[in-house]
Scaffold this motif. Structure first.
Motif, PDB file in Angstrom:
ATOM      1  N   SER A 179       0.837  -1.190   0.000  1.00 37.98           N
ATOM      2  CA  SER A 179       0.000   0.000   0.000  1.00 37.98           C
ATOM      3  C   SER A 179       0.874   1.242   0.000  1.00 37.98           C
ATOM      4  N   ASP A 180       0.418   2.285  -0.715  1.00 33.52           N
ATOM      5  CA  ASP A 180       1.113   3.573  -0.653  1.00 33.52           C
ATOM      6  C   ASP A 180       0.943   4.218   0.717  1.00 33.52           C
ATOM      7  N   LYS A 181      -0.136   3.867   1.415  1.00 35.98           N
ATOM      8  CA  LYS A 181      -0.357   4.405   2.746  1.00 35.98           C
ATOM      9  C   LYS A 181       0.714   3.885   3.693  1.00 35.98           C
ATOM     10  N   ILE A 224       5.556   4.726  10.451  1.00 40.95           N
ATOM     11  CA  ILE A 224       4.601   4.936  11.535  1.00 40.95           C
ATOM     12  C   ILE A 224       3.872   6.253  11.265  1.00 40.95           C
ATOM     13  N   PRO A 225       2.544   6.240  11.169  1.00 46.27           N
ATOM     14  CA  PRO A 225       1.788   7.446  10.778  1.00 46.27           C
ATOM     15  C   PRO A 225       2.105   8.661  11.650  1.00 46.27           C
ATOM     16  N   ASN A 226       2.225   9.812  10.975  1.00 46.06           N
ATOM     17  CA  ASN A 226       2.402  11.105  11.631  1.00 46.06           C
ATOM     18  C   ASN A 226       3.686  11.198  12.449  1.00 46.06           C
TER      19      ASN A 226
END
Length: 267
Positions: A179-181, A224-226
């Motif tokens: 995933s690009d996410k 890791i998001p953000n």
């Protein structure tokens, strides 16, 4: 059966060696004879130019392992590693890097109850050349040839039994973008290691250049998001030549956390 497996793996590396890139997870070092082992690392990756073609990775790593008779990967302290590597992507699909590494590894008796014999220290210089093939938007095939010079010392910096070693490592790795996410990927790799050593004891002589081991690994990688943090979680199987107590190799659990720093222009 094991001899046939070694021959098959060696044949695969001979086939892929004319193409021979790695630049992703911090792979576990070999920790010798055991059933299971663990590896964890904390890294700092810095972008060195505005184009993203040059970067440096510095990390601290810690390894533990079981004895050959139990399966607790945290049973015994195994290794401490401090590593610094500089990468340069000099062409679209090509990269080279060079590195300096210090390693402090615990040595244990070969027989039960496997008491500690002491510590062996190692200073390592290595360089690698890498090439990658891309297939569409999701698949990458990365290949690396890495040449190492390893110098060994006892805990008090006297000559070790193995004076120094020249080691060649051939590695191939396939990456699948999930995933690009958060830049999620899976990576499967296979690596063959070949070495020749200059011995200090029992005789001052050279060993033969020979195949030593194979390492197979599967990793999940994501940001890791953000945060500026990247995490890799993986499994490695280390097939050591002549080690018959581990019928299916030494099993490693590995995790590393990397803090990414963007390029900052100097004023």
């Amino acid at each position: 059966m094991k001899n046939m497996l070694y021959k098959i793996i060696l044949l695969l590396f001979l086939i892929i060696s004319p193409f021979l890139l790695l630049h992703a997870q911090i792979s576990p070092p070999g920790l010798g004879k055991a059933k299971t082992a663990s590896w964890s690392a904390l890294g700092l990756k810095r972008q060195l130019d505005s184009t993203g073609k040059k970067e440096a990775l510095t990390y601290l790593g810690l390894g533990t392992k079981s004895t050959p008779d139990d399966s607790n990967p945290f049973h015994k302290q195994a290794i401490f590693v401090l590593n610094h590597e500089v990468y340069h992507k000099f062409a679209k699909n090509q990269q080279y890097s060079y590195a300096l590494s210090y390693r402090r590894q615990n040595v244990y008796d070969a027989d039960a109850p496997y008491h500690g014999e002491g510590v062996e220290q190692e200073f390592r210089l290595y360089g690698r050349y890498a090439y990658t093939f891309r297939f569409g938007e999701r698949w990458k095939w990365k290949n690396t040839v890495r040449q190492e010079f390893r110098k060994f010392f006892t805990a008090d910096f006297k000559e070790a039994e193995e004076n120094f070693q020249l080691r060649t490592r051939l590695k191939t790795q396939v990456n699948l973008k999930l995933s690009d996410k958060n830049k999620q990927e899976l990576a499967f790799s296979a690596e063959g290691l070949f070495a020749v050593s200059k011995m200090y004891e029992p005789k001052d002589e050279w060993s033969k250049f020979a195949y030593k081991e194979s390492r197979l690994a599967l990793y999940y990688m994501t940001d890791i998001p953000n945060t500026p943090l990247h995490v890799d979680v993986g499994y490695m199987n280390d097939l050591i030549k002549g080690y018959r107590q581990a019928d299916f190799g030494v099993h490693y659990l590995a995790v590393d956390l990397i803090w990414n720093l963007p390029y900052k222009k100097k004023h």
